[in-house]
Design a protein around this motif. Structure first.
Motif, short mmCIF file in Angstrom:
data_model
loop_
_atom_site.label_atom_id
_atom_site.label_comp_id
_atom_site.label_asym_id
_atom_site.label_seq_id
_atom_site.Cartn_x
_atom_site.Cartn_y
_atom_site.Cartn_z
N ASN A 1 0.81 -1.22 0.00
CA ASN A 1 0.00 0.00 0.00
C ASN A 1 0.85 1.27 0.00
O ASN A 1 0.33 2.36 -0.27
CB ASN A 1 -0.94 0.01 1.21
CG ASN A 1 -0.19 0.07 2.52
OD1 ASN A 1 0.86 -0.55 2.69
ND2 ASN A 1 -0.73 0.80 3.48
N LEU A 2 2.15 1.16 0.27
CA LEU A 2 3.02 2.34 0.28
C LEU A 2 3.26 2.87 -1.14
O LEU A 2 3.58 4.04 -1.31
CB LEU A 2 4.36 2.01 0.95
CG LEU A 2 4.29 1.64 2.42
CD1 LEU A 2 5.67 1.26 2.93
CD2 LEU A 2 3.70 2.77 3.24
N GLY A 3 3.17 1.99 -2.14
CA GLY A 3 3.34 2.43 -3.52
C GLY A 3 4.78 2.68 -3.92
O GLY A 3 5.05 3.42 -4.87
N VAL A 4 5.75 2.08 -3.19
CA VAL A 4 7.16 2.19 -3.56
C VAL A 4 7.72 0.79 -3.78
O VAL A 4 7.17 -0.20 -3.29
CB VAL A 4 7.99 2.92 -2.47
CG1 VAL A 4 7.56 4.38 -2.35
CG2 VAL A 4 7.93 2.22 -1.13
N LYS A 5 8.81 0.71 -4.52
CA LYS A 5 9.44 -0.58 -4.80
C LYS A 5 10.24 -1.02 -3.58
O LYS A 5 11.14 -0.31 -3.12
CB LYS A 5 10.36 -0.45 -6.02
CG LYS A 5 10.99 -1.76 -6.43
CD LYS A 5 11.82 -1.59 -7.69
CE LYS A 5 12.42 -2.91 -8.12
NZ LYS A 5 13.26 -2.74 -9.31
N ILE A 6 9.89 -2.19 -3.08
CA ILE A 6 10.59 -2.78 -1.94
C ILE A 6 11.18 -4.11 -2.39
O ILE A 6 10.49 -4.93 -3.00
CB ILE A 6 9.61 -2.99 -0.76
CG1 ILE A 6 9.11 -1.63 -0.28
CG2 ILE A 6 10.28 -3.76 0.37
CD1 ILE A 6 8.00 -1.69 0.73
N GLU A 7 12.47 -4.29 -2.11
CA GLU A 7 13.15 -5.53 -2.50
C GLU A 7 13.66 -6.23 -1.24
O GLU A 7 14.38 -5.63 -0.44
CB GLU A 7 14.30 -5.23 -3.45
CG GLU A 7 13.81 -4.71 -4.79
CD GLU A 7 14.91 -4.62 -5.84
OE1 GLU A 7 16.09 -4.83 -5.51
OE2 GLU A 7 14.57 -4.35 -6.99
N VAL A 8 13.30 -7.50 -1.11
CA VAL A 8 13.67 -8.31 0.04
C VAL A 8 14.69 -9.34 -0.42
O VAL A 8 14.43 -10.10 -1.35
CB VAL A 8 12.41 -9.00 0.64
CG1 VAL A 8 12.79 -9.88 1.81
CG2 VAL A 8 11.38 -7.96 1.04
N LYS A 9 15.85 -9.36 0.25
CA LYS A 9 16.94 -10.26 -0.16
C LYS A 9 17.52 -11.02 1.02
O LYS A 9 17.92 -10.44 2.03
CB LYS A 9 18.07 -9.47 -0.83
CG LYS A 9 17.66 -8.78 -2.13
CD LYS A 9 17.35 -9.78 -3.21
CE LYS A 9 16.94 -9.10 -4.50
NZ LYS A 9 16.24 -9.97 -5.39
#
Length: 188
Positions: free
Chosen positions: A87-95
């Motif tokens: 819902n934040l509308g930003v690209k989040i990458e989990v590594k």
């Protein structure tokens, strides 16, 4: 206020950093850290007197799970993050830092030693000033900055001897300098 306190205050001016850190526990990741770009780039925006969220391409979350080195396991964690934080509308990458050694050479062209923790991944960013992580433990903000936070405020970027890959450093530095023209290099 010391510089670490200023850093903590400055990164939380970015509403996305604040929201991710507030929800980080919901991801139930082992050794979860919000890392690097979204932190130091927020500081650069504050220094440049622009909106704290300006020019930040993504928000990276590192975790460490040596029991699941599969790409599928990492994809499941990414999906969970997308569900909780989408819902934040930003690209989040989990590594998962436990598996970086499995793909790094093919992707970047350099060998990468096995990590023993998520902090190992933070230690190996291309620039010393990028070696930053923030987490929340028992409701308190925890900052991991093995090289301190002073370099973030100097605007000078230094190659990391642990990952001394000049071509990758040049590419990253040039990308940053296009967005923050006042940055300079501090070549070793």
């Amino acid at each position: 206020m010391n510089l670490s306190e200023k850093f903590a205050r400055d990164i939380l001016l970015n509403k996305y950093n604040a929201a991710i850190l507030e929800s980080l526990h919901q991801l139930a990741l082992k050794e979860a850290w919000l890392v690097a770009g979204c932190l130091f780039q927020t500081v650069w925006n504050v220094l440049g007197q622009t909106a704290p969220e300006s020019n930040i391409k993504d928000y990276d979350i590192f975790y460490f799970d040596p029991h699941d080195l599969s790409e599928e396991g990492e994809i499941l964690q990414q999906r969970k993050a997308d569900e909780i934080l989408g819902n934040l509308g930003v690209k989040i990458e989990v590594k998962n830092q436990a598996r970086v050694h499995l793909w790094y050479q093919e992707y970047f062209g350099y060998a990468y030693p096995k990590s023993n923790s998520a902090k190992d991944g933070i230690d190996r960013f291309l620039m010393l000033e990028a070696c930053l992580g923030v987490s929340v433990n028992s409701g308190n903000l925890e900052i991991y900055a093995p090289n301190g936070v002073h370099g973030v405020y100097s605007g000078r970027l230094t190659p990391n001897p642990l990952t001394n890959h000049a071509d990758l450093f040049d590419e990253k530095f040039n990308s940053y300098q296009r967005r923050w023209p006042w940055l300079s290099r501090n070549d070793l």
